[in-house]
Motif scaffolding. Sequence first.
Motif, short mmCIF file in Angstrom:
data_model
loop_
_atom_site.label_atom_id
_atom_site.label_comp_id
_atom_site.label_asym_id
_atom_site.label_seq_id
_atom_site.Cartn_x
_atom_site.Cartn_y
_atom_site.Cartn_z
N GLY A 1 -6.55 -2.67 1.24
CA GLY A 1 -5.78 -1.44 1.20
C GLY A 1 -4.99 -1.12 2.45
O GLY A 1 -4.43 -0.03 2.56
N ARG B 1 -1.45 0.14 2.10
CA ARG B 1 -1.26 1.38 1.35
C ARG B 1 -1.51 2.60 2.22
O ARG B 1 -1.82 3.68 1.72
CB ARG B 1 -2.18 1.42 0.13
CG ARG B 1 -2.24 0.14 -0.69
CD ARG B 1 -0.88 -0.33 -1.18
NE ARG B 1 -0.31 0.58 -2.17
CZ ARG B 1 0.90 0.42 -2.70
NH1 ARG B 1 1.67 -0.59 -2.33
NH2 ARG B 1 1.35 1.28 -3.59
N PHE C 1 3.37 2.42 4.93
CA PHE C 1 4.45 2.92 4.08
C PHE C 1 5.68 3.30 4.91
O PHE C 1 6.81 3.22 4.42
CB PHE C 1 3.98 4.13 3.27
CG PHE C 1 3.22 3.78 2.03
CD1 PHE C 1 3.71 2.88 1.11
CD2 PHE C 1 2.00 4.39 1.76
CE1 PHE C 1 3.01 2.56 -0.05
CE2 PHE C 1 1.29 4.09 0.61
CZ PHE C 1 1.80 3.17 -0.30
N GLY D 1 5.03 -0.62 0.38
CA GLY D 1 3.67 -0.90 0.82
C GLY D 1 3.23 -2.34 0.62
O GLY D 1 2.14 -2.60 0.11
#
Length: 210
Positions: free
Chosen positions: A36, A39, A44, A50
């Motif tokens: 992750g 993200r 971003f 992303g």
Amino acid sequence: MRLYDHPASGNCLKCRILLRQLGLDCETVEVDLFRGETRTPEHFARNPDGRVPVLALDDGTTIPESGAILLYLAEGTPLLPADRLARARVHAWMFFEQNQVEATIASARFLAAAGRDREAPEAFADKVARGRAALETLARGLADGRQFAAGDDYTVADIALYGYVHCAGDASADPRAHGHVAGWLDRVEATVGFVNDLAPFPPHVTERPI
């Protein structure tokens, strides 16, 4: 410059190949897309979508998308022809790669590594079939005896295609079973300064988030 990167990503590999072949100094910063880290608000800000790779220039300006990075870095070098028609041929293969190779082979490769191919076998089989069809397209393009994808000169089109074509076997699509593709792979790998350092997927690729 700084490359936000993951070592198991074929898209990131493309950028590393070109940076080395051009002899450009660039720091690499690993971003774990399987946990992750792409993200986050911080990432971003580098790429609204992303994903990696993202190239950060010396002034902090960022360029996302592997194709855009390749074209930016290759500008003014022999790897991106100045002639309008020759450049269009390079672009055509790069657009094909993103639409027909990355979208099928890269996706199937991830699904297989993550064990998700068993969850949606029909969708996985469709990606594999379309990936094999993309390899056949590349083989047809090389059938006229050209040395590289866009002609007799090595260009960023070859780097773009190599990223996922060379590892298509991970997606049940052996690239060397497709006519002229095997010789093309050998010629790409024999270019000056070429290094393939694509890493295997990490064990936690099977974890659910991405």
